[in-house]
Design an enzyme around this catalytic site. Structure first.
Site, PDB file in Angstrom:
ATOM      1  N   GLU A 110      46.585  34.237  45.830  1.00 31.53           N
ATOM      2  CA  GLU A 110      47.050  34.886  47.046  1.00 31.53           C
ATOM      3  C   GLU A 110      47.822  33.919  47.942  1.00 31.53           C
ATOM      4  O   GLU A 110      47.433  32.775  48.130  1.00 31.53           O
ATOM      5  CB  GLU A 110      45.857  35.474  47.816  1.00 31.53           C
ATOM      6  CG  GLU A 110      45.235  36.651  47.080  1.00 31.53           C
ATOM      7  CD  GLU A 110      43.990  37.166  47.757  1.00 31.53           C
ATOM      8  OE1 GLU A 110      44.010  38.301  48.229  1.00 31.53           O
ATOM      9  OE2 GLU A 110      43.008  36.409  47.799  1.00 31.53           O
ATOM     10  N   GLU A 167      32.262  39.322  45.940  1.00 31.98           N
ATOM     11  CA  GLU A 167      32.782  40.286  44.955  1.00 31.98           C
ATOM     12  C   GLU A 167      31.814  40.443  43.792  1.00 31.98           C
ATOM     13  O   GLU A 167      30.831  39.712  43.674  1.00 31.98           O
ATOM     14  CB  GLU A 167      34.125  39.787  44.398  1.00 31.98           C
ATOM     15  CG  GLU A 167      35.354  40.462  44.993  1.00 31.98           C
ATOM     16  CD  GLU A 167      35.603  41.863  44.429  1.00 31.98           C
ATOM     17  OE1 GLU A 167      34.787  42.355  43.613  1.00 31.98           O
ATOM     18  OE2 GLU A 167      36.614  42.479  44.825  1.00 31.98           O
ATOM     19  N   ASP A 175      39.599  48.535  46.148  1.00 32.42           N
ATOM     20  CA  ASP A 175      39.142  47.224  45.648  1.00 32.42           C
ATOM     21  C   ASP A 175      38.163  47.452  44.499  1.00 32.42           C
ATOM     22  O   ASP A 175      38.510  48.065  43.511  1.00 32.42           O
ATOM     23  CB  ASP A 175      38.548  46.437  46.828  1.00 32.42           C
ATOM     24  CG  ASP A 175      38.550  44.941  46.599  1.00 32.42           C
ATOM     25  OD1 ASP A 175      38.397  44.500  45.454  1.00 32.42           O
ATOM     26  OD2 ASP A 175      38.682  44.187  47.585  1.00 32.42           O
TER      27      ASP A 175
END
Length: 299
Positions: free
Chosen positions: A121, A18, A204
């Protein structure tokens, strides 16, 4: 029109790659592996990868004017000194939510660092809803919350005139726009700009190009899409050889290359075999459009 070329340039299995940022003075690509808990730096000339391991998930990283980097790790904004790998806490958020962590972030045109939170998550892209918020870290280390009730705080960027903040809360399946006061760093008037179609996956990470168009990485959609914020219409789709595309930035010479991060968390063995470069970093050339240099945190 040059033809578009896509290549996997970093074939590492990052769990959730990311926050790619081009570091022009070093000619390197900076990025994080969120659940792998590390900040990485790749040199395209030597193909060398350096990394610093942290004690918490690291959602995003930005350049810092005074040297080193600013990172959003766990629920703490910190400064990272690359040379001695030292992490200095700057400010904490969400202290009443021990299950939260930072996710995507980016430095604004005035040198403030915006980053949002989410719950940890349960499994990939499955979270406890409405637990996140969007925050700004100011250079004096004060923190302001923009809004809460966020599911997965994600892509951030600004219009070329700096009057609009673009923002993604992934599970809304929308790209949003907000009025932005670049003098104060305050945002208002949040509204939907683009709704993803069912085959496009989950919005995203995101970046803007020099023409003021937005590029959105589509998680589980295996693509980046280009959106015109003026019309709210998709104007281009670039498909990648993997499903879990996570974020994108421009870099390379004159910011003419796009770098796309990806993830492999939550993939079964069959999908891993079919998409062996999942978790790698991809370079896209031939888009015919340039990006902009990233902003640097002023604190």
């Amino acid at each position: 029109m040059t033809s578009i070329k896509i290549e996997c340039v970093v074939n590492e299995r990052y769990r959730i790659g990311e926050s790619p940022v081009w570091e022009e003075k070093e000619g390197t690509l900076l990025y994080v592996d969120i659940t792998g808990q590390k900040v990485c730096r790749w040199n395209p000339k030597t193909n060398e990868i350096q990394s610093v391991s942290l004690d918490d998930p690291v959602g995003s990283v930005g350049l810092r004017k005074s040297g080193g980097y600013v990172v959003a790790t766990g629920t703490t904004f910190s400064a990272l000194n690359w040379e001695d790998k030292k992490l200095t806490p700057l400010a904490r958020v969400d202290e009443d939510k021990p299950n939260n962590r930072f996710n995507d972030g980016k430095v604004d045109p005035q040198g403030r660092f915006l980053a949002g939170t989410m719950s940890q998550e349960i499994r990939p892209a499955v979270v406890e809803r409405n637990q996140g918020s969007l925050y700004t870290l100011y250079p004096d280390r004060s923190v302001v919350k923009h809004f809460d009730m966020v599911d997965i705080s994600n892509g951030i960027d600004w219009s070329l005139d700096h009057k609009t903040l673009y923002y993604i809360d992934s599970l809304s399946y929308h790209v949003d726009a907000l009025d932005y006061d670049v003098k104060t760093g305050k945002s208002s008037n949040r509204r939907h700009l683009y709704k993803l179609e069912s085959d496009e996956g989950i919005p995203d990470g995101m970046c803007i190009d020099a023409e003021g168009k937005l590029w959105v990485a589509c998680y589980s959609g295996g693509r980046v899409i280009r959106i015109d914020p003026e019309t709210g219409k998709r104007i281009q789709t670039v498909k990648l050889p993997i499903d879990k595309t996570t974020s994108c930035c421009f870099g390379g010479e004159n910011y003419s290359e796009m770098y796309v991060t990806s993830a492999c968390d939550g993939m079964d063995d069959d999908l891993r075999k079919r998409q062996p470069t999942s978790g790698g970093i991809f370079k896209i050339t031939g888009l015919g459009v340039r990006g902009l240099p990233p902003n640097q945190f002023a604190g």
